[in-house]
Design an enzyme around this catalytic site. Structure first.
Site, PDB file in Angstrom:
ATOM      1  N   TYR A  74      14.738  31.457   3.888  1.00 48.39           N
ATOM      2  CA  TYR A  74      13.584  32.167   4.462  1.00 48.39           C
ATOM      3  C   TYR A  74      13.763  32.383   5.954  1.00 48.39           C
ATOM      4  O   TYR A  74      14.092  31.452   6.698  1.00 48.39           O
ATOM      5  CB  TYR A  74      12.313  31.325   4.271  1.00 48.39           C
ATOM      6  CG  TYR A  74      11.829  31.238   2.841  1.00 48.39           C
ATOM      7  CD1 TYR A  74      11.525  32.377   2.120  1.00 48.39           C
ATOM      8  CD2 TYR A  74      11.665  29.996   2.241  1.00 48.39           C
ATOM      9  CE1 TYR A  74      11.056  32.280   0.813  1.00 48.39           C
ATOM     10  CE2 TYR A  74      11.199  29.887   0.938  1.00 48.39           C
ATOM     11  CZ  TYR A  74      10.895  31.032   0.233  1.00 48.39           C
ATOM     12  OH  TYR A  74      10.433  30.935  -1.050  1.00 48.39           O
ATOM     13  N   LYS A 128       0.841  -1.207   0.000  1.00 52.32           N
ATOM     14  CA  LYS A 128       0.000   0.000   0.000  1.00 52.32           C
ATOM     15  C   LYS A 128       0.873   1.252   0.000  1.00 52.32           C
ATOM     16  O   LYS A 128       2.084   1.168   0.210  1.00 52.32           O
ATOM     17  CB  LYS A 128      -0.880  -0.034   1.244  1.00 52.32           C
ATOM     18  CG  LYS A 128      -0.075  -0.116   2.520  1.00 52.32           C
ATOM     19  CD  LYS A 128      -0.830  -0.843   3.601  1.00 52.32           C
ATOM     20  CE  LYS A 128      -0.061  -0.726   4.908  1.00 52.32           C
ATOM     21  NZ  LYS A 128      -0.483  -1.702   5.886  1.00 52.32           N
TER      22      LYS A 128
HETATM   23  C1  PLP Z   1       0.382  -2.472   6.437  1.00 48.22           C
HETATM   24  C2  PLP Z   1      -0.067  -3.758   6.960  1.00 48.22           C
HETATM   25  C3  PLP Z   1       0.853  -4.801   7.140  1.00 48.22           C
HETATM   26  C4  PLP Z   1       2.344  -4.632   6.959  1.00 48.22           C
HETATM   27  O1  PLP Z   1       2.873  -3.978   8.086  1.00 48.22           O
HETATM   28  P1  PLP Z   1       4.449  -3.905   8.325  1.00 48.22           P
HETATM   29  O2  PLP Z   1       4.552  -3.433   9.724  1.00 48.22           O
HETATM   30  O3  PLP Z   1       4.986  -2.938   7.336  1.00 48.22           O
HETATM   31  O4  PLP Z   1       4.983  -5.256   8.122  1.00 48.22           O
HETATM   32  C5  PLP Z   1       0.352  -6.029   7.534  1.00 48.22           C
HETATM   33  N1  PLP Z   1      -0.958  -6.203   7.750  1.00 48.22           N
HETATM   34  C6  PLP Z   1      -1.876  -5.211   7.630  1.00 48.22           C
HETATM   35  C7  PLP Z   1      -3.309  -5.475   7.905  1.00 48.22           C
HETATM   36  C8  PLP Z   1      -1.446  -3.953   7.247  1.00 48.22           C
HETATM   37  O5  PLP Z   1      -2.336  -2.972   7.129  1.00 48.22           O
END
Ligand code: PLP
Length: 373
Positions: A266, A40
């Protein structure tokens, strides 16, 4: 989307050899469990479609994303391995989820009924994963409500229950008592006779859980940050060769000599305390480099570490190189290795009080991703 072929002076470099090495280390570590890679948020800044393709070719079994659009992008990139959409779905997404052959989460009876309603008009079954809330309080059905919901899903002829999963809230420490409690709630639930003899993928652990709770890998693991190379502190020896594959680089765009007592950028938040040399680089908070690193962060040029001075601008920032020699066009590393030094994402994290996830997600599409094999 900017035109990717036009040279840009700043870029994110992804070392695919290291990325694939990380995958194979995790693959050996998890034994016979399936490997689901959540990608994601633009694959944690690494670039969604390319990372999805490379991961699928490197033998990852499953991809996961947060939202429908991310899943569609992966399908449009011709990725054919199973993709699980983790986030809670909305009614108007159901048809697309099914059309694009995406597996998705059912996190309540209400959502299940919405899906069943839409499904009537289609020939296809929905491949779903039942999400159980064992203590994250984000999404998911409570353990107690799982058996009746599972019964409903089984009896309805529009669902194929592919998986059942939960998510740990406190997997950042080995033997964390709350994580152990969640593991216990989930595994006890799975002993319910209703699940016996069913072919269902049971999955629970993220990166921390994969590293720290090896006996709870179940049928599938979901480590993402770990696959991108960020290893939890107390990880077993077997994971130690995992390394980041992400670097942020640019080139010096301007050079000048500045007298003592001159304000930089700035608000003049930095005043030179002697005659010095200042170079400008074309990266700023408009690319996702945190403005809070003004007068705090560092960069590497010619193997030396130099401070960012003055307020970081939207598109540029200034670096004080003292009396060192640096030329316009020299490569600058903002995250990554150069010479014998390295600026890690963890270092940035400490300087701006966040976590590695957020540092990686901040970088946007203005920075092209360059993939090295
Ligand atoms: C994002 C996510 C993961 C991965 O998490 P990490 O800590 O990056 O390994 C696993 N399971 C779910 C449901 C997530 O949303």
């Amino acid at each position: 989307m900017l035109h990717e072929k036009i040279p840009h002076p700043s870029w994110i470099e992804i070392n695919l050899t290291q990325f694939k090495k990380n995958i194979s280390i995790i693959r050996s570590f998890i034994g016979s469990s399936l490997f689901c890679l959540p990608i994601k948020a633009n694959a944690y800044g690494h670039g969604l479609s390319t990372i999805g393709k490379v991961a699928a070719e490197a033998g990852v079994d499953y991809l996961a994303v947060a939202h429908l659009q991310e899943g569609i992008k992966l399908r449009e990139a011709n990725i054919s391995i199973p993709i699980l959409v983790l986030g809670a779905i909305h009614e108007n997404q159901i048809l697309d989820l099914i059309t694009y052959d995406l597996e998705f989460s059912i996190s309540s009876k209400f959502k299940a009924e919405l899906v069943a309603e839409k499904c009537k008009t289609l020939e296809k079954k929905c491949r779903i994963h039942l999400e159980v809330d064992t203590g994250m309080q984000r999404t998911g059905v409570r353990a107690l409500s799982v058996p009746p919901l599972f019964q409903y899903l089984k009896e309805s002829n529009c669902f194929e229950v592919v998986g059942i999963y939960s998510h740990l809230a406190t997997a950042d420490a080995p033997n964390d008592p709350f994580a152990l409690k969640q593991i216990d709630t989930f595994t006890s639930l799975l002993k319910d006779p209703i699940f016996q003899g069913m072919q269902i993928i049971r999955h629970l652990v993220n990166s921390g859980g994969t590293a720290y709770f090896q006996t709870s890998h179940l049928d599938m693991v979901r480590p993402s940050l770990l696959t991108f190379g960020y290893v939890p502190t107390f990880s077993p020896e077997a994971l130690r060769e995992i390394e980041p594959c992400f670097s942020l680089k640019t080139k010096v765009s301007y050079f000048k000599v500045v007298e003592k007592g001159v304000g930089i950028s700035y608000g003049h938040s930095y005043i030179t305390d002697k005659q010095t040399r200042i170079v400008t680089i074309p990266v700023g908070y408009g690319d996702g480099y945190r403005r809070s690193l003004s007068n705090r962060g560092f960069v590497l040029i010619r193997g030396n570490r130099f401070p960012i001075v003055g307020t970081i601008c939207m598109d540029q920032m200034m670096i004080d190189i003292g009396d060192h020699e640096v030329y316009v066009g020299d490569e600058v590393v903002l995250i990554g290795k150069q010479g014998n030094d390295e600026i890690t994402a963890e270092e940035i994290t400490r300087l701006c009080d966040t976590n590695v996830y957020e540092v990686l997600c901040f970088f946007n599409d203005r920075l092209p991703r360059i993939y090295l094999n």
